[in-house]
Design an enzyme around this catalytic site. Sequence first.
Site, PDB file in Angstrom:
ATOM      1  CB  SER A   1      -1.062   0.122   1.078  1.00 39.71           C
ATOM      2  OG  SER A   1      -1.037  -0.672   2.082  1.00 39.71           O
TER       3      SER A   1
ATOM      4  CD  GLU B   1       3.874   1.628  13.020  1.00 44.36           C
ATOM      5  OE1 GLU B   1       3.935   1.404  14.262  1.00 44.36           O
ATOM      6  OE2 GLU B   1       3.197   0.923  12.248  1.00 44.36           O
TER       7      GLU B   1
ATOM      8  CG  PHE C   1      -0.055   3.824  11.730  1.00 49.50           C
ATOM      9  CD1 PHE C   1      -1.030   4.189  12.652  1.00 49.50           C
ATOM     10  CD2 PHE C   1      -0.434   3.060  10.638  1.00 49.50           C
ATOM     11  CE1 PHE C   1      -2.350   3.789  12.492  1.00 49.50           C
ATOM     12  CE2 PHE C   1      -1.758   2.661  10.469  1.00 49.50           C
ATOM     13  CZ  PHE C   1      -2.707   3.019  11.399  1.00 49.50           C
TER      14      PHE C   1
ATOM     15  CG  HIS D   1      -3.427   5.122   3.162  1.00 50.52           C
ATOM     16  ND1 HIS D   1      -2.622   4.906   2.064  1.00 50.52           N
ATOM     17  CD2 HIS D   1      -4.327   4.113   3.151  1.00 50.52           C
ATOM     18  CE1 HIS D   1      -3.032   3.814   1.441  1.00 50.52           C
ATOM     19  NE2 HIS D   1      -4.054   3.317   2.071  1.00 50.52           N
TER      20      HIS D   1
ATOM     21  CG  ASP E   1      -8.972   1.573   6.095  1.00 50.01           C
ATOM     22  OD1 ASP E   1      -9.674   0.543   6.200  1.00 50.01           O
ATOM     23  OD2 ASP E   1      -7.857   1.585   5.540  1.00 50.01           O
TER      24      ASP E   1
ATOM     25  NE  ARG F   1      -7.158   3.051   0.575  1.00 52.64           N
ATOM     26  CZ  ARG F   1      -8.125   2.544  -0.193  1.00 52.64           C
ATOM     27  NH1 ARG F   1      -8.942   3.359  -0.841  1.00 52.64           N
ATOM     28  NH2 ARG F   1      -8.271   1.245  -0.332  1.00 52.64           N
TER      29      ARG F   1
HETATM   30  C1  LIG Z   1       0.316   1.205  14.306  1.00 50.90           C
HETATM   31  C2  LIG Z   1      -0.168   0.528  13.074  1.00 50.90           C
HETATM   32  N1  LIG Z   1       0.702   0.237  12.090  1.00 50.90           N
HETATM   33  C3  LIG Z   1       0.265  -0.342  10.951  1.00 50.90           C
HETATM   34  C4  LIG Z   1      -1.050  -0.641  10.781  1.00 50.90           C
HETATM   35  C5  LIG Z   1      -1.546  -1.253   9.493  1.00 50.90           C
HETATM   36  N2  LIG Z   1      -2.001  -2.628   9.719  1.00 50.90           N
HETATM   37  C6  LIG Z   1      -3.285  -2.945   9.931  1.00 50.90           C
HETATM   38  S1  LIG Z   1      -3.541  -4.578  10.237  1.00 50.90           S
HETATM   39  C7  LIG Z   1      -1.880  -4.910  10.050  1.00 50.90           C
HETATM   40  C8  LIG Z   1      -1.384  -6.321  10.205  1.00 50.90           C
HETATM   41  C9  LIG Z   1      -1.776  -6.872  11.514  1.00 50.90           C
HETATM   42  O1  LIG Z   1      -1.356  -8.201  11.648  1.00 50.90           O
HETATM   43  P1  LIG Z   1      -2.087  -9.134  12.697  1.00 50.90           P
HETATM   44  O2  LIG Z   1      -2.169  -8.431  14.004  1.00 50.90           O
HETATM   45  O3  LIG Z   1      -1.432 -10.457  12.689  1.00 50.90           O
HETATM   46  O4  LIG Z   1      -3.581  -9.216  12.134  1.00 50.90           O
HETATM   47  P2  LIG Z   1      -4.180 -10.284  11.057  1.00 50.90           P
HETATM   48  O5  LIG Z   1      -3.555  -9.990   9.736  1.00 50.90           O
HETATM   49  O6  LIG Z   1      -3.851 -11.638  11.538  1.00 50.90           O
HETATM   50  O7  LIG Z   1      -5.649  -9.999  11.049  1.00 50.90           O
HETATM   51  C10 LIG Z   1      -1.170  -3.729   9.771  1.00 50.90           C
HETATM   52  C11 LIG Z   1       0.269  -3.646   9.524  1.00 50.90           C
HETATM   53  C12 LIG Z   1      -1.934  -0.316  11.833  1.00 50.90           C
HETATM   54  N3  LIG Z   1      -3.256  -0.552  11.744  1.00 50.90           N
HETATM   55  N4  LIG Z   1      -1.470   0.251  12.972  1.00 50.90           N
END
Ligand SMILES: Cc1ncc(C[n+]2csc(CCOP(=O)(O)OP(=O)(O)O)c2C)c(N)n1
Lengths: 324, 314
Positions: A46, A67, A92, A118, A126, A176
């Site tokens: 993304s 981050e 973030f 974004h 979102d 975005r």
């Molecule tokens: C602080 C922050 N950084 C990045 C993101 C973007 N983001 C949303 S979900 C995700 C992956 C999360 O992985 P996991 O906790 O394993 O969730 P799953 O994919 O298993 O649902 C990311 C990087 C975010 N929401 N918050």
Amino acid sequence: MKLNPKLKLNANQPPLPTRNGYGDALLELGKTNKNVYVLCADLTESTRADKFAKAYPNQFVEIGIAEQNLVTVASGLAHAGKIPFASSYAAFCPGRCWEQIRTTICYNNQNVKIIGAHAGVSVGPDGATHQMLEDIAIMRALPNMTVVVPLDYNQTSAATKAIAKHIGPAYMRFARDPTPQLTTPKTPFQIGKIQVLQDGSDLTIIGCGPILFQAIQAASILKNQHNISVAILNCHTIKPLDTRTIEAYAKKTKRIITIEEAQIAGGLGSAIAEHLSSTIPTHIYRLGIKDHYGESGEPSELLKKFKLTPQDIARECHKIFKTK
Amino acid sequence: MSHNLTIKELQIQADIIREDIITSLAVAKSGHSAGPLGMADIFTALYFQTLNINPKNPDDPTRDFFILSNGHICPVLYATLANRGFFPKKELLTLRKLNSRLQGHPHRTSIPGIETTSGPLGSGLSQASGIALAHQRDNKPNKVYCVVGDGEQNEGNHWEAVMFAAKYKLSNLIAITDRNYIQIDGPTEQVMPLGDLEKKYQAFNWNTITIDGNNMQQIIATFNQAKQNKDKPLMIIAKTIPGKGVSFMENDYRWHGSPPGGLKTERSPEKDKQQSIAIAELHAKEISERGNWYKTHNHLHPIHNAKKSSSKKK
Ligand SMILES: Cc1ncc(C[n+]2csc(CCOP(=O)(O)OP(=O)(O)O)c2C)c(N)n1
Ligand SMILES: [Mg+2]
């Protein structure tokens, strides 16, 4: 400056997201400059760092969802001579890791590029947590930091190359959604130099980012319906601010409207107001998000809800035109 | 305030919640599929058996607190809350739309039953620890439950909370890791290896239990046991299958952030068939595993039925 000749207001030329310009420029940069590094925090596709990651795995670093580590590792890499681009969503990074940027990058004066994708309410479904609105304010407050908000796809590509060349901390914000292409690949870009998108004599709109397309449409409404001549300035660099051009237009048109898809407190409009208040006190009206969080919805619905459509902009311009 | 449902009834409820997740995401045309489907069993157990909560009085001070840290899996939270009676089920069809109470990531003051805003990852366990500390100092019996993602545990903020909760011996804190081994950029062990989480939590002075997070019997037994947790905070590591119940989504990280109809993979049907095939698969599973499901199923009103009948009227 010449606008994209293929641009027809209200017509649908193929829009592209600004972040794509970043990804495509990185691919070029990585080939010629082996010191260009891209760091990502589990948002490689993304933020459009995916092509670079594939092409130059040795110049790519996957940090995971961390981050604070993203920007501090970047600071270390810069100290060792690399040119790291630390990319995530603006909410973030810089949202989560502002103090680390402040101390380890800005105060240290390290050559790190912070990339916030974004940003703005047009992020869409979102919702508020992911629609960064305060990044311009928090980043321009930092000494040593350069802050760039590119206009469109081509300009993002040009700006990416320019900040790679620029030595010192820089922040760049992306939208975005795909947005119209106002510039061409040949349009020049210089950090800190305003581009006059169109000249005018009755009032000046100064803005940054893709929302300037709506401003151009507003200007044509004002011309057609009220015969008001509007100058439009693309202030893609919020820091350092192109104060000479801003002063010239303050003198010329007396009235200024600023526009940004960001919190008006502390944003581009604030930067301009701060400068003009102590040089050429000018009637300024700031358009943007007014002390509010975003919310879920389609980008176009949200621009309407937050009163950033061409009609809204034209109405505000008309008001300010009549008051003086 | 448990409903005292049988394991079989809970399983059927979990599948209705899965169907509602599919429908709400397909209507929204954006949002996260894998995590919500994988966690449907755990959410069902929490809200229909374990948590002391009252949909009629969501702010009851004697309630158990539930914090969702990985806010992007909110389609399962919304579907569960709606099925449990916190708000009308038809509202699930407004997910992620303008003016909806069901924001793309949960917002505390938007809808009853949501204790905190989340979406930005890594800060849920800290908030849960704060609540647990307050209860501990006030000698209150309320428990605090917190669901966290595994990829989410890349965040430093999370581990700050892990140390904190251990220091204050927050035995009233019951955390659940969705150990599904995926995050956005790929498998967790490739993006940022988490390794043996159980050992890590033990080293940080937590109690731990590892379970199959898609096995209702095990989930209920573990949650019952967790109520007796003592001396240390408890981490339940729930191994789940991301995309559980929809064959073309299972164990494929690319469904992390795509709704049914949003992505074509080698394993998936065409986009326009995905929603109906996903629902059909869930129905088929109901029939093969649990015999005559039809009565219970219709009694629980999955929203895809509501949608069909309302569109027929037009
Ligand atoms: C602080 C922050 N950084 C990045 C993101 C973007 N983001 C949303 S979900 C995700 C992956 C999360 O992985 P996991 O906790 O394993 O969730 P799953 O994919 O298993 O649902 C990311 C990087 C975010 N929401 N918050
Ligand atoms: Mg995961």
